[in-house]
Motif scaffolding. Sequence first.
Motif, mmCIF file in Angstrom:
data_model
loop_
_atom_site.group_PDB
_atom_site.id
_atom_site.type_symbol
_atom_site.label_atom_id
_atom_site.label_comp_id
_atom_site.label_asym_id
_atom_site.label_seq_id
_atom_site.Cartn_x
_atom_site.Cartn_y
_atom_site.Cartn_z
ATOM 1 N N ALA A 71 43.532 -92.759 -53.471
ATOM 2 C CA ALA A 71 43.241 -91.479 -53.965
ATOM 3 C C ALA A 71 41.888 -91.806 -55.204
ATOM 4 C CB ALA A 71 44.281 -90.906 -54.799
ATOM 5 N N LEU A 72 41.890 -92.990 -55.857
ATOM 6 C CA LEU A 72 40.963 -93.011 -56.835
ATOM 7 C C LEU A 72 39.646 -93.877 -56.704
ATOM 8 C CD1 LEU A 72 44.115 -93.848 -59.491
ATOM 9 C CD2 LEU A 72 43.109 -91.707 -59.039
ATOM 10 N N LEU A 73 39.652 -94.872 -55.810
ATOM 11 C CA LEU A 73 38.748 -95.789 -55.482
ATOM 12 C C LEU A 73 37.981 -95.629 -54.103
ATOM 13 C CD1 LEU A 73 40.496 -98.904 -56.938
ATOM 14 C CD2 LEU A 73 38.661 -97.604 -58.206
ATOM 15 N N PRO A 74 36.726 -96.119 -54.201
ATOM 16 C CA PRO A 74 35.812 -96.062 -52.793
ATOM 17 C C PRO A 74 36.435 -97.241 -51.994
ATOM 18 C CG PRO A 74 34.390 -96.296 -54.925
ATOM 19 C CD PRO A 74 35.825 -96.614 -55.495
ATOM 20 N N VAL A 75 36.032 -97.084 -50.577
ATOM 21 C CA VAL A 75 36.259 -97.882 -49.458
ATOM 22 C C VAL A 75 34.711 -97.950 -48.853
ATOM 23 C CG1 VAL A 75 38.767 -97.987 -49.713
ATOM 24 C CG2 VAL A 75 37.834 -96.266 -48.229
ATOM 25 N N LEU A 76 34.678 -98.815 -48.007
ATOM 26 C CA LEU A 76 33.568 -98.691 -46.945
ATOM 27 C C LEU A 76 34.068 -97.835 -45.455
ATOM 28 C CD1 LEU A 76 31.674 -102.219 -47.267
ATOM 29 C CD2 LEU A 76 31.164 -99.879 -48.251
ATOM 30 N N VAL A 77 35.206 -98.329 -45.028
ATOM 31 C CA VAL A 77 35.817 -97.667 -43.727
ATOM 32 C C VAL A 77 37.273 -97.172 -43.971
ATOM 33 C CG1 VAL A 77 34.263 -99.245 -42.640
ATOM 34 C CG2 VAL A 77 36.587 -99.796 -43.108
ATOM 35 N N ARG A 89 36.448 -96.070 -39.138
ATOM 36 C CA ARG A 89 35.242 -95.127 -38.988
ATOM 37 C C ARG A 89 34.621 -95.420 -40.464
ATOM 38 N NH1 ARG A 89 39.502 -91.520 -39.978
ATOM 39 N NH2 ARG A 89 39.285 -90.407 -41.607
ATOM 40 N N PRO A 90 33.293 -95.078 -40.542
ATOM 41 C CA PRO A 90 32.637 -95.144 -42.188
ATOM 42 C C PRO A 90 33.386 -94.256 -43.013
ATOM 43 C CG PRO A 90 31.010 -95.065 -40.447
ATOM 44 C CD PRO A 90 32.221 -94.659 -39.786
ATOM 45 N N SER A 91 33.719 -94.473 -44.165
ATOM 46 C CA SER A 91 34.384 -93.687 -45.258
ATOM 47 C C SER A 91 33.498 -92.430 -45.566
ATOM 48 C CB SER A 91 34.950 -94.220 -46.320
ATOM 49 O OG SER A 91 33.795 -94.826 -47.193
ATOM 50 N N ILE A 92 33.946 -91.572 -46.439
ATOM 51 C CA ILE A 92 33.323 -90.499 -46.885
ATOM 52 C C ILE A 92 32.324 -90.881 -48.053
ATOM 53 C CG2 ILE A 92 35.055 -88.683 -46.949
ATOM 54 C CD1 ILE A 92 35.826 -89.044 -49.598
ATOM 55 N N PHE A 97 27.987 -97.784 -41.235
ATOM 56 C CA PHE A 97 28.561 -98.922 -41.249
ATOM 57 C C PHE A 97 28.388 -99.528 -39.991
ATOM 58 C CE2 PHE A 97 31.795 -102.141 -40.936
ATOM 59 C CZ PHE A 97 31.898 -102.857 -41.949
ATOM 60 N N GLU A 98 27.823 -100.696 -39.656
ATOM 61 C CA GLU A 98 27.511 -101.031 -38.418
ATOM 62 C C GLU A 98 27.790 -102.644 -38.326
ATOM 63 O OE1 GLU A 98 24.269 -97.771 -36.807
ATOM 64 O OE2 GLU A 98 23.661 -99.894 -37.192
ATOM 65 N N MET A 170 39.371 -104.843 -40.011
ATOM 66 C CA MET A 170 40.621 -104.265 -40.004
ATOM 67 C C MET A 170 41.415 -104.817 -41.061
ATOM 68 S SD MET A 170 40.327 -101.830 -37.971
ATOM 69 C CE MET A 170 42.102 -101.305 -37.415
ATOM 70 N N LEU A 171 41.372 -106.133 -41.428
ATOM 71 C CA LEU A 171 42.283 -106.825 -42.640
ATOM 72 C C LEU A 171 41.847 -106.786 -43.690
ATOM 73 C CD1 LEU A 171 43.747 -110.252 -41.011
ATOM 74 C CD2 LEU A 171 44.748 -107.987 -40.749
ATOM 75 N N GLY A 172 40.397 -106.822 -43.867
ATOM 76 C CA GLY A 172 39.602 -106.859 -45.362
ATOM 77 C C GLY A 172 39.354 -105.526 -45.648
ATOM 78 N N LEU A 173 38.651 -104.692 -44.920
ATOM 79 C CA LEU A 173 37.932 -103.588 -45.239
ATOM 80 C C LEU A 173 38.915 -102.326 -44.935
ATOM 81 C CD1 LEU A 173 34.285 -104.305 -44.004
ATOM 82 C CD2 LEU A 173 35.524 -104.948 -46.169
ATOM 83 N N ALA A 174 39.828 -102.305 -44.110
ATOM 84 C CA ALA A 174 40.465 -101.115 -43.853
ATOM 85 C C ALA A 174 41.969 -101.090 -44.334
ATOM 86 C CB ALA A 174 40.259 -100.826 -42.532
ATOM 87 N N ALA A 175 42.522 -102.276 -44.507
ATOM 88 C CA ALA A 175 43.839 -102.375 -44.687
ATOM 89 C C ALA A 175 44.077 -102.725 -46.299
ATOM 90 C CB ALA A 175 44.208 -103.835 -44.142
ATOM 91 N N GLY A 176 45.073 -103.167 -46.769
ATOM 92 C CA GLY A 176 45.614 -103.134 -48.281
ATOM 93 C C GLY A 176 44.436 -103.453 -49.177
#
Length: 521
Positions: A71-77, A89-92, A97-98, A170-176
């Motif tokens: 809710a507070l911080l950016p992510v890439l995917v 998918r690419p985040s807002i 992201f490729e 999946m583990l580093g950029l989309a998960a926890g």
Amino acid sequence: MSIKKSGMKLDRRSFLGTSAALGAAGFFGMPLFAAEAQAQAKKLIIRVDLDISILDPGYMVGGSEIETQKALLPVLVDFEVKDGVFTYRPSIYVEKFEQRDDTHYDFTLKPGFMWSNGFGEFTAEDVKYSYERMKTTDWKGNFEALDRVEVTDKYSGTLVLSQAFAPFVMLGLAAGPSAILCKAAMLKVGEKFTTEIPATCGPYVFEWTPKQKLSFKANPDWTGPKPAFEEVEALIIPEASAAELAYEAGEVAVTQIAPATHARYVEKMPENSAIHVAGALQYMWLGMNTENPKLADIKVRQAIQHAIDADQIIAGAYSGTTEKSNGIICPGLVGHRKATKYTFDPAKAKALLDEAGVSGLELELKTLNLQERILAAQIIQAQLQAIGITVKVIPVDSGPFWEMGDQSKGDGYKSLEIWLMRFGTSPDPQEATTWFTSDQIGVWNWERWKSEEYDSLYKQGVTEADPAKRNEIYLRMQEIMEDTGAYVWINHEPETFVHRSDLKISVIASGEMVVREFVPA
């Protein structure tokens, strides 16, 4: 539960279900409301099961902390499900992201997203700082393949891996541990924090009342898509039964529910309610200690495999609300099995015992002291009794249960016979398979077998980029496990939520809610 392993913390590896309610009765005095009224008031009240302790992505436990970060911080995917398969998918925050090749991931940020507290614009330097920093934190295992982040310009860069690592995104950029921090703000506070994020960049701002609630209010400086609710209040109710009562009383609009409640709701759903299943990233099995003298003969273990009917367990202990398991790889993941090599065949089970020259066998079946696990154990008890094996069911509380097969805790592992175990995992098969390598004997490989082929395949699986080849690798790894005779696969238990029917919720596969994506239905 959080387990620190190889430099990373793994959230939701298991559901302990043993937390005491923190004054839940105090939540039941507020006015009743429906989702429609909340939407009109632009306020939503939901339930989370755990309080926060560390919001720093590098040192967090998970659960509510991940929900807060999203809710507070950016992510890439962001996570996405396509045709029943978990992907991303690419985040807002991201224009592009490729994956360029096995070791290069290119990204371009959208301009105009601003950090709070006057720290300026969100840029590629923040991405570089955050992900290179993760390599020195408790979650470094998720980023050990990352060599560096190359910054191309203010908004663009490349994540460069030291070697191919298929689970990386999946583990580093989309998960926890995926949240990105503000470099300038982190340098100012000493590069580490607990519950006060030095700068945020998200649709909400945050207030916290320890042991009571998390409050998310719309960020007036947010330039991205506006959240549907001006305020989301998350009451901290650890005990599932208390949360379910709060939901039925109309005091929360969303809560995760226990398996027994899911089964009850299938029979009779509360008025104006709907069920949301986020994913089934849990796998439960009956394990057997291959070094125990009673179970050293593989024919005895195979007899147990043929004597147990997982369908009956799912119907009797879970009222049919879970998916049958055929291995450790969960639905929606590469390597998910459709069938086992063994079948429910009591006659064959008896024949195998006869071949082994075994009669009058007595075993102890240990399980976490949870209602559905005990019921599952009792069903197994009856099934094994039918082939002449007497089973004593022993419920064990959380603390001692998780130490039963841990060789560092003494010699108790030697007397361990059979047990019911469930792990949770991330949306990639790498994590599920890591616990059964040879170096995990006496740690999490309680069945205590080793296979050079399995160990070799594990290393191949994390570097192989071709999904079809990865699929074959993980199918074979599960076959190796099954061929030891030490496993009876039971089910994949889902992350299940109940919510008001006029509310659409968003929950990632591992069970964390994404409140910024909640909207009126």
